[in-house]
Design a protein around this motif. Structure first.
Motif, PDB file in Angstrom:
ATOM      1  N   UNK A   1       0.148  12.520  -3.846  1.00  0.00           N
ATOM      2  CA  UNK A   1       1.279  13.440  -3.684  1.00  0.00           C
ATOM      3  C   UNK A   1       1.160  14.162  -2.345  1.00  0.00           C
ATOM      4  N   UNK A   2      -0.054  14.584  -2.009  1.00  0.00           N
ATOM      5  CA  UNK A   2      -0.316  15.209  -0.712  1.00  0.00           C
ATOM      6  C   UNK A   2       0.050  14.234   0.413  1.00  0.00           C
ATOM      7  N   UNK A   3      -0.361  12.968   0.241  1.00  0.00           N
ATOM      8  CA  UNK A   3      -0.086  11.960   1.271  1.00  0.00           C
ATOM      9  C   UNK A   3       1.407  11.749   1.476  1.00  0.00           C
ATOM     10  N   UNK A   4       2.156  11.705   0.371  1.00  0.00           N
ATOM     11  CA  UNK A   4       3.601  11.515   0.494  1.00  0.00           C
ATOM     12  C   UNK A   4       4.210  12.679   1.264  1.00  0.00           C
ATOM     13  N   UNK A   5       3.778  13.891   0.944  1.00  0.00           N
ATOM     14  CA  UNK A   5       4.340  15.051   1.640  1.00  0.00           C
ATOM     15  C   UNK A   5       3.921  15.055   3.113  1.00  0.00           C
ATOM     16  N   UNK A   6       2.708  14.552   3.373  1.00  0.00           N
ATOM     17  CA  UNK A   6       2.231  14.483   4.760  1.00  0.00           C
ATOM     18  C   UNK A   6       3.113  13.567   5.604  1.00  0.00           C
ATOM     19  N   UNK A   7       3.451  12.403   5.034  1.00  0.00           N
ATOM     20  CA  UNK A   7       4.123  11.386   5.847  1.00  0.00           C
ATOM     21  C   UNK A   7       5.649  11.517   5.792  1.00  0.00           C
ATOM     22  N   UNK A   8       6.147  12.327   4.856  1.00  0.00           N
ATOM     23  CA  UNK A   8       7.588  12.411   4.642  1.00  0.00           C
ATOM     24  C   UNK A   8       8.384  12.735   5.927  1.00  0.00           C
ATOM     25  N   UNK A   9       7.990  13.751   6.687  1.00  0.00           N
ATOM     26  CA  UNK A   9       8.770  14.031   7.906  1.00  0.00           C
ATOM     27  C   UNK A   9       8.794  12.835   8.854  1.00  0.00           C
ATOM     28  N   UNK A  10       7.659  12.141   8.978  1.00  0.00           N
ATOM     29  CA  UNK A  10       7.610  10.981   9.867  1.00  0.00           C
ATOM     30  C   UNK A  10       8.534   9.884   9.356  1.00  0.00           C
TER      31      UNK A  10
ATOM     32  N   UNK B   1       0.817  -1.228   0.000  1.00  0.00           N
ATOM     33  CA  UNK B   1       0.000   0.000   0.000  1.00  0.00           C
ATOM     34  C   UNK B   1       0.846   1.272   0.000  1.00  0.00           C
ATOM     35  N   UNK B   2       2.003   1.209   0.677  1.00  0.00           N
ATOM     36  CA  UNK B   2       2.871   2.385   0.722  1.00  0.00           C
ATOM     37  C   UNK B   2       3.483   2.642  -0.654  1.00  0.00           C
ATOM     38  N   UNK B   3       3.967   1.551  -1.277  1.00  0.00           N
ATOM     39  CA  UNK B   3       4.521   1.669  -2.624  1.00  0.00           C
ATOM     40  C   UNK B   3       3.495   2.205  -3.605  1.00  0.00           C
ATOM     41  N   UNK B   4       2.277   1.692  -3.456  1.00  0.00           N
ATOM     42  CA  UNK B   4       1.185   2.107  -4.330  1.00  0.00           C
ATOM     43  C   UNK B   4       0.996   3.624  -4.247  1.00  0.00           C
ATOM     44  N   UNK B   5       1.038   4.153  -3.034  1.00  0.00           N
ATOM     45  CA  UNK B   5       0.880   5.591  -2.851  1.00  0.00           C
ATOM     46  C   UNK B   5       2.048   6.353  -3.475  1.00  0.00           C
ATOM     47  N   UNK B   6       3.264   5.867  -3.191  1.00  0.00           N
ATOM     48  CA  UNK B   6       4.429   6.600  -3.674  1.00  0.00           C
ATOM     49  C   UNK B   6       4.473   6.588  -5.203  1.00  0.00           C
TER      50      UNK B   6
END
Lengths: 314, 297
Positions: free
Chosen positions: B266-275, B44-49
């Protein structure tokens, strides 16, 4: 978050002269006061206010003062099939998630607790979803659950069954919506439990396993007689946290289903927020959170009892 | 168990090695199982990225959604272009909100909760046992149990930054974690400092804090995860775009048709990037902090 056993606070360092004592007291009061004041203002006061609000009819921004409502909110809730549906849904969620997630977490922890190269990498991978905020997890899975064959889950089932399974409307069908929420919750949360259980596994002395294998205990007997007893308290803790988590369920439901279809995924917290925030019925919302807290308290007390029994035995 | 709470948990990598290794075939089977499980967690993470770099109409596309094709940064620039007015909020608003809330909650929480825990663990003063008991009892109260009354009491402060961080600075659970750690520390250094005339403040900041890095790291990580992901409270307290944190905004974004999946990812990737960045750099600490949150009882 509440298996709290408190180690006794240590006695003061020295037999101090009175001046030191005064200085210590002053420092101590300054040190605790920010936390104490904040906890009073943002936990204790609202906690008491919840009880008060639940006995009143309160609406925000209406210009009308709160009016006494007695136990009416509670009697209405306890005769409301929709509220029972929420309790039932949380209960079902707990009934499935607690054993499945704990079992999976234990299985994963045991897989990782083997002397193989690269286990640290696998551990990182299994743990990764824990870092993801639930709101984002819900967004990703919304797409995975898309109802036509363009959705990944349906496409996957279609591929492995040669077109015999699906496509399903995972989130839109009352029969599968709860299951869909359960799966993504486990996907996100299991890594957390896995790490706690892994730490528990590594706390069991290897000599116990050696003794068991000298006694010719097979893998199942070792699991049954060494692993499980050694993990008892850790497992109780994990089960407690997961059970309470099941009753806190909110983010996924708010984003994915809004309690639907046909209340299939409505939960206690979803109804609390809907009552207070969406319908501006603060008293009803407060009454729901009071009931919610009583449930959490009961779960905690049961768990404490289990822990105490363990101490008496050992 | 109680032994473990007193010191930092042992590093989890140190799996006791048995002398006889499994056979190569069994080993390969083991790895196969591990890789399949990894796929379940990572897919699921790969799918998002991957989706975040693809044209939107190719994201929702069955298993082909995993194929990287026509990759570009268009979705990312699209997100910035989409959130570019006071009505929608500017993208930096959401980031700034999450950042302000997380920094204040984490830093403020470390200071406030560790000081309180030290006074409870090491200083003698009247009322100490009462305060300690109260803190322990408050650990049982989940935030959800007080959301509705807080929503009522703080109604005049909706749509601000401070309403999003103030209630979360003092945490009974953090005080409890600090407390168990401080109680388990050896006393000799503190005693020496006190004999040399250091008061409680100096002893705390110069002796105790430097010895307590593991618990500070644990509390930082657990608090950061929950404050960056905060959702329930912002849902009730924020409706102006300017003050929305990232998780709230992505849920609003999701609900606005027509759904642009590429941009949402893209929004999701930027959201989780710092974490993710913090996680990959400090993952040993992450894993130990989670382990320590369960090591009690």
């Amino acid at each position: 978050m509440s298996t709290v056993t408190v180690p006794p606070s240590s006695e003061p360092v020295l037999d101090e002269p009175p001046a030191t004592k005064r200085r210590d007291t002053r420092a101590a009061l300054i040190m605790v006061s920010p936390a104490v004041l904040l906890l009073l203002a943002f936990v204790v006061v609202p906690f008491i206010a919840a009880g008060w609000l639940s006995l009143h009819n309160v609406r925000l921004n209406s210009g009308r003062p709160a009016t006494w409502f007695g136990l009416e909110h509670y009697t209405r809730l306890l005769t409301d099939p929709e509220f029972y549906r929420a309790l039932f849904n949380n209960f079902i969620f707990a009934l499935i998630v607690v054993p499945v997630q704990t079992g999976l977490a234990l299985g994963l922890a045991m897989l990782l607790n083997r002397p193989l190269r690269g286990m640290a990498v696998f551990r990182t991978m299994f743990f990764m979803p824990v870092v993801f905020p639930m709101a984002l997890v819900a967004v990703i899975w919304k797409l995975i659950y898309s109802r036509d064959t363009l959705g990944i889950l349906n496409a996957f089932l279609d591929a492995i069954s040669f077109g015999h399974l699906g496509p399903y409307d995972w989130l839109g069908n009352p029969a599968t919506a709860t299951l869909a929420i359960i799966i993504l919750s486990i996907w996100q949360g299991v890594g957390f439990q896995m790490i706690i259980l892994l730490a528990g596994l590594q706390g069991i002395s290897p000599t116990l396993y050696e003794a068991a294998s000298i006694d010719k205990a097979n893998a199942w007997q070792q699991f049954r007689n060494v692993t499980l007893p050694g993990m008892r308290n850790t497992l109780i803790f994990v089960v407690l946290v997961t059970t309470i988590f099941s009753f806190r369920l909110f983010d996924q439901v708010w984003i994915l289903t809004q309690g639907g279809p046909d209340n299939a995924t409505t939960t206690v917290m979803f109804q609390a927020v809907t009552a207070a925030f969406t319908e501006n019925n603060v008293g009803r919302g407060a009454a729901i959170t009071v009931i919610f807290f009583i449930i959490v308290l009961l779960i905690t007390l049961i768990q404490r009892r289990l822990l105490r029994e363990d101490r008496e035995v050992s | 168990m109680s032994e473990r709470t007193k010191t930092a948990p042992a590093p989890l990598d140190e799996v006791p090695l048995r002398r006889k290794g499994p056979s190569p075939l069994k080993k390969a089977g083991n790895y196969l199982v591990m890789i399949v499980i990894t796929l379940v967690f990572v897919a699921p993470i790969l799918y998002m990225v991957i989706g975040s770099f693809k044209p939107s109409d190719k994201v929702l596309n069955g298993l082909a959604g995993f194929i990287p094709e026509d990759m570009s940064l268009n979705n990312y620039t699209g997100v910035f272009a989409r959130f570019n007015s006071p009505a929608t909020g500017y993208f930096y608003n959401f980031y700034l909100t999450s950042l302000i809330v997380s920094v204040v909650v984490v830093v403020g929480g470390l200071v406030v909760n560790s000081m309180a825990a030290y006074a409870l663990a090491r200083l003698r003063w009247r009322g100490r046992n009462g305060v300690l008991l109260a803190v322990i009892l408050l650990v049982i109260v989940p935030f959800e149990a007080i959301t509705v009354p807080l929503f009522y009491l703080l109604n005049d402060y909706r749509n601000t930054y401070y309403v999003q961080f103030t209630p979360f600075i003092a945490q009974a659970f953090s005080v409890y974690l600090f407390y168990t750690f401080f109680v388990g520390l050896p006393k000799q250094l503190e005693e020496a400092a006190r004999i040399d005339g250091a008061g409680p403040w100096r002893t705390f900041f110069y002796i105790v804090v430097p010895m307590s890095k593991p618990v500070f790291a644990s509390v930082t990580i657990l608090t950061f995860l929950s404050s960056w992901g905060a959702f329930l409270w912002p849902v009730m307290m924020v409706d102006q775009p300017q003050f929305r944190p990232l998780p709230l905004e992505i849920s609003v974004f999701l609900g606005q048709p027509p759904t642009d999946w590429g941009q949402i990812f893209a929004f999701g990737v930027m959201l989780v990037l710092p974490l993710l960045v913090v996680f990959l750099i400090f993952q040993r600490w992450f894993i130990q902090s989670v382990a320590s949150s369960g090591l009690k009882g």
